[in-house]
Design an enzyme around this catalytic site. Structure first.
Site, PDB file in Angstrom:
ATOM      1  N   CYS A 162       0.830  -1.213   0.000  1.00  0.00           N
ATOM      2  CA  CYS A 162       0.000   0.000   0.000  1.00  0.00           C
ATOM      3  C   CYS A 162       0.861   1.258   0.000  1.00  0.00           C
ATOM      4  CB  CYS A 162      -0.943  -0.027   1.199  1.00  0.00           C
ATOM      5  SG  CYS A 162      -0.147  -0.416   2.774  1.00  0.00           S
TER       6      CYS A 162
HETATM    7  N1  LIG Z   1      -4.167  -4.354   5.137  1.00  0.00           N
HETATM    8  C1  LIG Z   1      -3.618  -3.624   4.173  1.00  0.00           C
HETATM    9  O1  LIG Z   1      -3.782  -2.403   4.105  1.00  0.00           O
HETATM   10  C2  LIG Z   1      -2.794  -4.263   3.114  1.00  0.00           C
HETATM   11  C3  LIG Z   1      -2.422  -5.585   3.198  1.00  0.00           C
HETATM   12  N2  LIG Z   1      -1.622  -6.143   2.253  1.00  0.00           N
HETATM   13  C4  LIG Z   1      -1.202  -7.513   2.349  1.00  0.00           C
HETATM   14  O2  LIG Z   1      -2.314  -8.356   2.068  1.00  0.00           O
HETATM   15  C5  LIG Z   1      -2.259  -9.541   2.860  1.00  0.00           C
HETATM   16  C6  LIG Z   1      -3.545  -9.650   3.669  1.00  0.00           C
HETATM   17  O3  LIG Z   1      -3.647  -8.504   4.509  1.00  0.00           O
HETATM   18  P1  LIG Z   1      -4.886  -8.267   5.473  1.00  0.00           P
HETATM   19  O4  LIG Z   1      -6.145  -8.553   4.765  1.00  0.00           O
HETATM   20  O5  LIG Z   1      -4.677  -6.935   6.069  1.00  0.00           O
HETATM   21  O6  LIG Z   1      -4.587  -9.383   6.554  1.00  0.00           O
HETATM   22  P2  LIG Z   1      -5.501  -9.897   7.727  1.00  0.00           P
HETATM   23  O7  LIG Z   1      -4.643 -10.131   8.878  1.00  0.00           O
HETATM   24  O8  LIG Z   1      -6.645  -8.945   7.881  1.00  0.00           O
HETATM   25  O9  LIG Z   1      -6.048 -11.275   7.145  1.00  0.00           O
HETATM   26  C7  LIG Z   1      -5.231 -12.364   6.935  1.00  0.00           C
HETATM   27  C8  LIG Z   1      -6.054 -13.533   6.412  1.00  0.00           C
HETATM   28  O10 LIG Z   1      -5.220 -14.667   6.316  1.00  0.00           O
HETATM   29  C9  LIG Z   1      -5.752 -15.764   7.076  1.00  0.00           C
HETATM   30  N3  LIG Z   1      -4.605 -16.390   7.714  1.00  0.00           N
HETATM   31  C10 LIG Z   1      -3.816 -15.875   8.679  1.00  0.00           C
HETATM   32  N4  LIG Z   1      -2.798 -16.707   8.974  1.00  0.00           N
HETATM   33  C11 LIG Z   1      -2.949 -17.779   8.152  1.00  0.00           C
HETATM   34  C12 LIG Z   1      -2.230 -18.986   7.978  1.00  0.00           C
HETATM   35  N5  LIG Z   1      -1.138 -19.261   8.695  1.00  0.00           N
HETATM   36  N6  LIG Z   1      -2.674 -19.869   7.047  1.00  0.00           N
HETATM   37  C13 LIG Z   1      -3.781 -19.624   6.336  1.00  0.00           C
HETATM   38  N7  LIG Z   1      -4.532 -18.497   6.472  1.00  0.00           N
HETATM   39  C14 LIG Z   1      -4.098 -17.587   7.361  1.00  0.00           C
HETATM   40  C15 LIG Z   1      -6.741 -15.149   8.031  1.00  0.00           C
HETATM   41  O11 LIG Z   1      -7.917 -15.934   8.211  1.00  0.00           O
HETATM   42  P3  LIG Z   1      -8.093 -17.185   9.156  1.00  0.00           P
HETATM   43  O12 LIG Z   1      -7.153 -16.912  10.311  1.00  0.00           O
HETATM   44  O13 LIG Z   1      -9.519 -17.176   9.514  1.00  0.00           O
HETATM   45  O14 LIG Z   1      -7.691 -18.351   8.316  1.00  0.00           O
HETATM   46  C16 LIG Z   1      -7.208 -13.917   7.265  1.00  0.00           C
HETATM   47  O15 LIG Z   1      -8.285 -14.255   6.416  1.00  0.00           O
HETATM   48  C17 LIG Z   1      -1.008  -9.396   3.731  1.00  0.00           C
HETATM   49  O16 LIG Z   1       0.069 -10.056   3.133  1.00  0.00           O
HETATM   50  C18 LIG Z   1      -0.761  -7.909   3.762  1.00  0.00           C
HETATM   51  O17 LIG Z   1       0.584  -7.629   3.999  1.00  0.00           O
HETATM   52  C19 LIG Z   1      -1.236  -5.434   1.153  1.00  0.00           C
HETATM   53  C20 LIG Z   1      -1.596  -4.126   1.001  1.00  0.00           C
HETATM   54  C21 LIG Z   1      -2.397  -3.431   1.993  1.00  0.00           C
HETATM   55  C1  LIG Z   2       0.215  -0.034   9.253  1.00  0.00           C
HETATM   56  C2  LIG Z   2       0.978  -1.259   8.804  1.00  0.00           C
HETATM   57  O1  LIG Z   2       1.456  -2.044   9.609  1.00  0.00           O
HETATM   58  N1  LIG Z   2       1.113  -1.426   7.501  1.00  0.00           N
HETATM   59  C3  LIG Z   2       1.799  -2.527   6.896  1.00  0.00           C
HETATM   60  C4  LIG Z   2       1.735  -2.408   5.411  1.00  0.00           C
HETATM   61  C5  LIG Z   2       0.605  -3.111   4.784  1.00  0.00           C
HETATM   62  C6  LIG Z   2       0.939  -3.621   3.412  1.00  0.00           C
HETATM   63  O2  LIG Z   2       0.900  -3.018   2.372  1.00  0.00           O
HETATM   64  O3  LIG Z   2       1.404  -4.808   3.429  1.00  0.00           O
HETATM   65  P1  LIG Z   2       2.504  -5.754   2.811  1.00  0.00           P
HETATM   66  O4  LIG Z   2       3.575  -5.024   2.144  1.00  0.00           O
HETATM   67  O5  LIG Z   2       2.999  -6.478   3.978  1.00  0.00           O
HETATM   68  O6  LIG Z   2       1.726  -6.574   1.862  1.00  0.00           O
HETATM   69  C7  LIG Z   2       3.275  -2.578   7.256  1.00  0.00           C
HETATM   70  O7  LIG Z   2       3.882  -1.548   7.457  1.00  0.00           O
HETATM   71  O8  LIG Z   2       3.821  -3.677   7.217  1.00  0.00           O
END
Ligand SMILES: NC(=O)C1=CN([C@@H]2O[C@H](COP(=O)(O)OP(=O)(O)OC[C@H]3O[C@@H](n4cnc5c(N)ncnc54)[C@H](OP(=O)(O)O)[C@@H]3O)[C@@H](O)[C@H]2O)C=CC1
Ligand SMILES: CC(=O)N[C@@H](CCC(=O)OP(=O)(O)O)C(=O)O
Length: 317
Positions: A136
């Site tokens: 992000c």
């Molecule tokens: N949040 C953000 O703003 C952004 C996030 N990302 C990336 O996107 C990805 C998802 O982020 P986000 O939605 O915030 O994460 P969350 O922590 O909100 O969700 C993670 C998901 O993964 C599942 N999960 C967690 N651990 C495991 C495991 N060991 N095995 C299988 N399933 C698992 C969880 O569900 P359950 O435990 O029920 O299985 C849940 O559905 C990350 O890699 C993050 O870095 C990228 C850009 C922005």
């Molecule tokens: C506030 C906060 O903790 N933000 C996350 C970035 C989320 C994201 O873009 O995630 P990935 O690059 O891990 O997919 C971080 O800094 O790691």
């Protein structure tokens, strides 16, 4: 343009980005959501967890082999960092022509995967069916610097402030509303993943200092750029308009954007454009919703291009 239906599954669908993707896919004319995987919500109706979703689809707890056995055409991995590989390996074995879009940082440095930041890398896509979705902050940083890349005299420095949804749902200081109340939490002040990611994909070193704030969604990146020669503010603004006026999801504005205005929006706002009196220092401000253009919306752009439909299908622009 293809109107074929593509069967899509989301792994990690309980999470913040997974929920946004479910909503986007539900309104997509060429995608059929066939499975959503979560261990914690196993058996529960999606409609009871994702406001606005209709239908009887239920979450299922699927291990990598079970995900691969679904035989979907498209699989989105929305898992925490470090968890994608077993799913990719299982799909590689069972149905290698599956389109995989990984939201984590796991493949952002892997040359075999296309890095999908469409506004900057669209022309580099060579039909790869393995797509890594940018981070992000890294999205905001790169879009802020790209139009000025040839003018830089030193590494640009980006100060980032994110809402705490950026830290996912695994409990930590960075998503604890109590610890964040009246607070701004600095972390990973050198060497953050997105510093490496932006540097790698822009091709110039970037320095990045992230913080988390008490709001839920939306981030601001304020970037300081030293230039090798004096440039007028008007020329800076023109460069940004030239780069992005054709882009539906990058809006260039004169004023510095406010994060309060970007939550739930699918685009990036870029503005501010403060220039020092000697014309050799520029400050640019970008905001985006970390769950949308920072994750789910960008994934949808990448999926749309890969399945051969208009890049903005199902994205409100
Ligand atoms: N949040 C953000 O703003 C952004 C996030 N990302 C990336 O996107 C990805 C998802 O982020 P986000 O939605 O915030 O994460 P969350 O922590 O909100 O969700 C993670 C998901 O993964 C599942 N999960 C967690 N651990 C495991 C495991 N060991 N095995 C299988 N399933 C698992 C969880 O569900 P359950 O435990 O029920 O299985 C849940 O559905 C990350 O890699 C993050 O870095 C990228 C850009 C922005
Ligand atoms: C506030 C906060 O903790 N933000 C996350 C970035 C989320 C994201 O873009 O995630 P990935 O690059 O891990 O997919 C971080 O800094 O790691």
């Amino acid at each position: 343009m293809s109107t074929t239906q593509h069967r899509i599954g989301i792994v990690g669908a309980r999470g913040h980005t997974g929920a946004e993707l479910i909503r986007l896919v539900a309104s997509h004319p060429a995608l059929e959501l066939v499975f959503v995987s979560s261990r914690e919500l196993d058996g529960q109706r999606v409609a009871d967890n994702v406001p606005g979703f209709e239908g009887e689809l239920r979450y299922a707890s699927l291990d990598p082999e079970a995900v691969a056995a679904q035989g979907a055409d498209v699989v989105v991995l929305a898992l925490p960092n470090g968890k994608a590989a077993p799913y990719v390996e299982a799909i590689d074995k069972a149905k290698p022509d599956t389109l995989i879009v990984d939201l984590s940082a796991d493949y952002r440095f892997d040359e075999r995967w296309y890095y999908g930041l469409p506004e900057l890398t669209r022309q580099r896509w060579r039909g790869e069916k393995r797509i890594s979705n940018p981070g992000c902050y890294a999205t905001a940083v790169q879009l802020s610097i790209a139009p000025l890349k040839d003018l830089l005299a030193a590494p640009p420095v980006s100060f980032g402030v994110s809402g705490y949804s950026g830290a996912g749902t695994t409990p930590s200081d960075r998503n604890d509303p109590e610890k964040l109340r009246d607070n701004l939490m600095p972390y990973s002040l050198t060497g953050h993943m997105h510093e490496k990611e932006a540097s790698r994909h822009l091709g110039v070193p970037v320095e990045f200092m992230p913080h988390v704030a008490p709001h839920f969604r939306g981030l601001t990146v304020t970037t300081n750029l030293y230039l090798a020669r004096p440039v007028k503010r008007e020329d800076i603004v023109n460069r940004f308009h030239g780069a992005y006026d054709g882009e539906k999801l990058v809006h260039v504005q004169d004023e510095a954007p406010w994060v309060s205005q970007i939550a739930h929006k699918h685009h990036v706002d870029i503005g501010g454009f403060a220039v020092s009196s000697d014309g050799k220092r520029v400050v640019v401000v970008a905001t985006l919703d970390n769950l949308l253009k920072g994750a789910a919306t960008q994934a949808m752009q990448n999926i749309n291009r890969a399945i051969g439909v208009d890049e903005y299908t199902a994205i409100p622009v």
